[in-house]
Motif scaffolding. Structure first.
Motif, mmCIF file in Angstrom:
data_model
loop_
_atom_site.group_PDB
_atom_site.id
_atom_site.type_symbol
_atom_site.label_atom_id
_atom_site.label_comp_id
_atom_site.label_asym_id
_atom_site.label_seq_id
_atom_site.Cartn_x
_atom_site.Cartn_y
_atom_site.Cartn_z
ATOM 1 N N GLY A 164 0.788 -1.230 0.000
ATOM 2 C CA GLY A 164 0.000 0.000 0.000
ATOM 3 C C GLY A 164 0.817 1.275 0.000
ATOM 4 O O GLY A 164 0.270 2.366 0.125
ATOM 5 N N MET A 165 2.145 1.161 -0.151
ATOM 6 C CA MET A 165 3.002 2.357 -0.203
ATOM 7 C C MET A 165 2.614 3.203 -1.413
ATOM 8 O O MET A 165 2.233 2.682 -2.453
ATOM 9 C CB MET A 165 4.475 1.922 -0.336
ATOM 10 C CG MET A 165 5.466 3.050 -0.437
ATOM 11 S SD MET A 165 5.590 3.949 1.130
ATOM 12 C CE MET A 165 6.978 5.029 0.782
ATOM 13 N N ARG A 166 2.729 4.536 -1.260
ATOM 14 C CA ARG A 166 2.405 5.404 -2.389
ATOM 15 C C ARG A 166 3.476 5.297 -3.471
ATOM 16 O O ARG A 166 4.663 5.508 -3.212
ATOM 17 C CB ARG A 166 2.264 6.852 -1.907
ATOM 18 C CG ARG A 166 1.020 7.021 -1.030
ATOM 19 C CD ARG A 166 0.807 8.458 -0.676
ATOM 20 N NE ARG A 166 0.604 9.257 -1.878
ATOM 21 C CZ ARG A 166 0.432 10.572 -1.855
ATOM 22 N NH1 ARG A 166 0.442 11.215 -0.716
ATOM 23 N NH2 ARG A 166 0.249 11.233 -2.965
ATOM 24 N N MET A 167 3.038 4.985 -4.685
ATOM 25 C CA MET A 167 3.982 4.816 -5.792
ATOM 26 C C MET A 167 4.613 6.147 -6.198
ATOM 27 O O MET A 167 5.685 6.171 -6.778
ATOM 28 C CB MET A 167 3.283 4.190 -7.003
ATOM 29 C CG MET A 167 2.850 2.749 -6.808
ATOM 30 S SD MET A 167 4.213 1.627 -6.418
ATOM 31 C CE MET A 167 5.139 1.627 -7.959
ATOM 32 N N SER A 168 3.925 7.259 -5.867
ATOM 33 C CA SER A 168 4.483 8.560 -6.233
ATOM 34 C C SER A 168 5.734 8.889 -5.420
ATOM 35 O O SER A 168 6.482 9.792 -5.763
ATOM 36 C CB SER A 168 3.432 9.662 -6.047
ATOM 37 O OG SER A 168 2.922 9.656 -4.732
#
Lengths: 210, 227
Positions: B54-58
């Protein structure tokens, strides 16, 4: 002359400012690791005897101590940058550099404090600090938006100065206190540009793209 | 159309602020997106969440034509399919590990995100030639208030309110004298918008950037006048 010693704490943003310039200028130095958390060693009698402010970072060479991140940056740039670019001393570049250095010591302090509250759980009103930090980033983004339109890539001159270096860490670390970079497109481009300069180093909280 | 429907295409950034091999986050009606360019410069829009943790890909980084997650380095190709898991380099990654993707398009100097993966490109605004970037302006207000403010505020070197033309529901044209300003409105969330501004070639870009800066102050401070 004895070696220059930096009194440093790895997670301290202002210590990173000085480590960054030491690295970019390739200045030989020694590090004294201060137990800032949880030890509060910077407030110990031994260190207060060197820096009565009880703050980090400070540097010591022979018997001379310089405290305050902005003053240390100016001191190092003045004495260790033969090209005289990191601290331009003539003309409008000098004035602009000093103005943004002052901005770092002024409005941008909200960002530094917000990070301390978020990361170190020291006291402070996080939401108010975040609002003030966002306002400071907006001033910076508006400035760099106009600079870009006028064909400039850096805050104060046509080359990076200690103004850029002093401002960069707070923006690079803003996710530590939950301010994202999406609202500041001109600062994103500026940060990417700065990261590519020779000698750039990261600290915990600033991703190192392995 | 229902009240909650969002436009088929939403602007997410000016094209000139996302370099090849870089990424950024963007909000559209509260949905977190990652907007990134591969090494060839092609823009992609995905859900901003690594299927792994769930880490932000941005927060991640571009490697060739893959977007890599900052957390554990999982790499996704331009179709959103996971191709590499560093902890299991020999693994043939299952087809089920993939990103939720959205259509991405560039039109009139702006990157537009589709509401779905197969958003209809014929619904994009028509091409307008010869535009130059001004800036993106982020403000804490509603789109309705922004439209009102844009219509009421004179453009630089003009004393009168501009002529307003709606091109699509989130794209308008303001004209005053020799200046034409195109405004693409991104709804980020409740009382949060971004205005992506492009102008006709030859328009005073710096003056328009200052106009936008002053407009933000109006949009965020003056409460809407009661009728």
């Amino acid at each position: 002359m004895s070696a220059l010693t930096l009194y440093n704490y790895e997670l301290d943003e202002n210590s990173y400012r000085v480590r960054l310039l030491l690295s970019m200028l390739g200045i030989e130095h020694e590090i004294y690791s201060v137990n800032m958390l949880p030890g509060r060693e910077e407030k110990s009698p031994a260190l207060l005897a060197l820096n009565p402010c009880g703050t980090l970072p400070f540097i010591k060479q022979d018997d001379a101590v310089i405290f305050g991140a902005e003053a240390i940056l100016a001191h190092l740039a003045r004495n260790h940058d033969a090209a005289g670019k990191w601290l331009p001393i003539d003309g409008p570049d000098f004035s602009a550099t000093m103005m943004w250095l002052g901005f770092c010591a002024g409005p941008l302090q909200a960002a530094i404090k917000a990070r301390e509250v978020a990361v170190f759980a020291v006291g402070g009103h996080l939401e108010r600090l975040k609002a003030d930090a966002r306002a400071a980033f907006r001033i910076m983004d508006d400035h760099m938006t106009l600079r870009q339109i006028e064909g400039h890539e850096w805050f104060a001159a046509d080359y990076p100065t200690i103004a850029d270096l002093a401002l960069i860490p707070s923006f690079a670390l803003s996710r530590d206190f939950n301010i994202d970079h999406e609202e500041f497109p001109a600062l994103r481009l500026w940060l990417r540009r700065f990261r590519r300069l020779p000698g750039f180093i990261t600290m915990p909280g600033i991703p190192d793209y392995h | 159309m229902t009240m909650t429907s969002q436009p088929t295409w939403s602007p997410v950034a000016l094209s000139n602020v996302i370099d090849p091999s870089t990424s950024t986050g963007a909000l559209v009606d509260g949905a977190e997106l990652v907007v990134w360019r591969d090494s060839s410069g092609k823009a992609h829009v995905w859900e901003d969440r690594c299927p792994h943790r769930g880490m932000r890909m941005s927060f991640g980084f571009v490697r060739g034509d893959h977007l890599a997650c900052l957390y554990h380095g999982w790499q996704y190709d331009t179709a959103g399919q996971c191709r590499h898991i560093p902890a299991h380099p020999q693994l043939e990654v299952p087809q089920t590990i993939r990103m939720q993707t959205f259509a991405a398009a560039e039109r009139n100097g702006i990157i537009w995100a589709g509401a779905t993966a197969d958003a209809d490109p014929t619904l994009l605004p028509a091409e307008i030639a010869g535009l130059v970037p001004v800036r993106s302006l982020y403000a804490d207000c509603t789109a309705a208030k922004a439209l009102k403010g844009l219509a009421a505020t004179p453009l630089p070197i003009s004393a009168d309110a501009p002529t307003v033309e709606a091109i699509t529901e989130n794209y308008i044209s303001l004209t005053a004298g020799p200046i034409r300003l195109l405004v693409a409105i991104q709804a980020l969330g409740k009382e949060k918008i971004a205005l992506h501004l492009m102008a006709n070639e030859g328009a005073p870009v710096a003056a328009l950037a200052r106009y936008a800066q002053a407009l933000r102050l109006t949009l965020e401070t003056a409460p809407a006048e009661a009728a």
